[in-house]
Design a protein around this motif. Structure first.
Motif, PDB file in Angstrom:
ATOM      1  N   VAL A  84       5.306  16.658  12.516  1.00  0.00           N
ATOM      2  CA  VAL A  84       5.100  15.985  11.239  1.00  0.00           C
ATOM      3  C   VAL A  84       3.976  14.974  11.437  1.00  0.00           C
ATOM      4  N   TYR A  85       2.994  15.027  10.568  1.00  0.00           N
ATOM      5  CA  TYR A  85       1.826  14.143  10.672  1.00  0.00           C
ATOM      6  C   TYR A  85       1.954  13.028   9.637  1.00  0.00           C
ATOM      7  N   TYR A  86       1.771  11.806  10.120  1.00  0.00           N
ATOM      8  CA  TYR A  86       1.916  10.627   9.271  1.00  0.00           C
ATOM      9  C   TYR A  86       0.600   9.874   9.169  1.00  0.00           C
ATOM     10  N   CYS A  87       0.306   9.418   7.989  1.00  0.00           N
ATOM     11  CA  CYS A  87      -0.807   8.525   7.730  1.00  0.00           C
ATOM     12  C   CYS A  87      -0.291   7.090   7.811  1.00  0.00           C
ATOM     13  N   GLN A 126       4.973   9.463   3.888  1.00  0.00           N
ATOM     14  CA  GLN A 126       6.241  10.172   4.092  1.00  0.00           C
ATOM     15  C   GLN A 126       6.114  11.295   5.119  1.00  0.00           C
ATOM     16  N   GLY A 127       4.885  11.653   5.467  1.00  0.00           N
ATOM     17  CA  GLY A 127       4.665  12.702   6.457  1.00  0.00           C
ATOM     18  C   GLY A 127       4.439  14.058   5.831  1.00  0.00           C
ATOM     19  N   THR A 128       3.697  14.889   6.549  1.00  0.00           N
ATOM     20  CA  THR A 128       3.470  16.267   6.130  1.00  0.00           C
ATOM     21  C   THR A 128       3.624  17.160   7.357  1.00  0.00           C
ATOM     22  N   ALA A 138      -4.384   6.733  -0.783  1.00  0.00           N
ATOM     23  CA  ALA A 138      -3.842   5.379  -0.776  1.00  0.00           C
ATOM     24  C   ALA A 138      -3.952   4.750  -2.152  1.00  0.00           C
ATOM     25  N   SER A 139      -2.989   3.908  -2.471  1.00  0.00           N
ATOM     26  CA  SER A 139      -3.030   3.165  -3.721  1.00  0.00           C
ATOM     27  C   SER A 139      -2.347   1.827  -3.525  1.00  0.00           C
ATOM     28  N   GLY A 140      -2.673   0.888  -4.398  1.00  0.00           N
ATOM     29  CA  GLY A 140      -1.973  -0.378  -4.415  1.00  0.00           C
ATOM     30  C   GLY A 140      -2.789  -1.574  -4.000  1.00  0.00           C
ATOM     31  N   VAL A 192       0.868  -1.176   0.000  1.00  0.00           N
ATOM     32  CA  VAL A 192       0.000   0.000   0.000  1.00  0.00           C
ATOM     33  C   VAL A 192       0.901   1.222   0.000  1.00  0.00           C
ATOM     34  N   GLN A 193       0.632   2.137  -0.896  1.00  0.00           N
ATOM     35  CA  GLN A 193       1.360   3.407  -0.929  1.00  0.00           C
ATOM     36  C   GLN A 193       0.456   4.503  -0.375  1.00  0.00           C
ATOM     37  N   LEU A 194       1.030   5.307   0.505  1.00  0.00           N
ATOM     38  CA  LEU A 194       0.280   6.384   1.156  1.00  0.00           C
ATOM     39  C   LEU A 194       0.984   7.708   0.903  1.00  0.00           C
ATOM     40  N   VAL A 195       0.219   8.711   0.503  1.00  0.00           N
ATOM     41  CA  VAL A 195       0.778  10.026   0.235  1.00  0.00           C
ATOM     42  C   VAL A 195      -0.062  11.069   0.956  1.00  0.00           C
ATOM     43  N   GLU A 196       0.560  11.760   1.911  1.00  0.00           N
ATOM     44  CA  GLU A 196      -0.123  12.803   2.664  1.00  0.00           C
ATOM     45  C   GLU A 196       0.018  14.159   1.972  1.00  0.00           C
TER      46      GLU A 196
END
Length: 124
Positions: A93-96, A116-118, A24-26, A2-6
């Motif tokens: 930094v906030y992470y999903c 990767q965090g935002t 989310a993708s994958g 699973v790929q996660l992008v914040e």
């Protein structure tokens, strides 16, 4: 996998609001419980909010209760964190995170996938 992008972080004044998104993708998004964690400078990564894979139950840290709202859109494969009345101490930094389970966990080792965090900075 699973790929996660914040996205959605930034600089905001105390009392302001931000909405974080995690795309989310994958894999099948609805198979995963989702959560937001945050990590301040020199601190551990702490649980902020979580949502079951069906979206029918949510969980919050004490500091997030009443100010933050987690939600998810399983048709858009996205989880959100609406943050209101932000305080300086919310700076981090906030992470999903995702775990392939029906239930939310409160600790980092139980999540297999991370974004990767935002950065969220609350400052006047």
């Amino acid at each position: 996998q699973v790929q996660l992008v914040e996205s959605g972080g930034g600089l905001v004044q105390p009392g302001g609001s931000l909405r974080l998104s995690c795309a989310a993708s994958g894999r099948t998004f609805s198979d995963y419980a989702m959560a937001w964690f945050r990590q301040g400078l020199g601190e551990e990564r702490d649980f902020v909010a979580g949502i079951k894979r069906t979206g029918d139950s949510t969980y919050y840290s004490e500091s997030a209760k009443g100010r933050f709202t987690i939600s998810r859109d399983n048709t858009e494969n996205t989880v959100y964190l609406q943050m209101n009345n932000l305080k300086v101490e919310d700076t981090a930094v906030y992470y999903c995170a995702a775990r392939r389970s029906a239930s939310v966990a409160l600790t980092t080792p139980l999540y297999g996938y991370w974004g990767q965090g935002t950065q969220v900075t609350v400052s006047s």
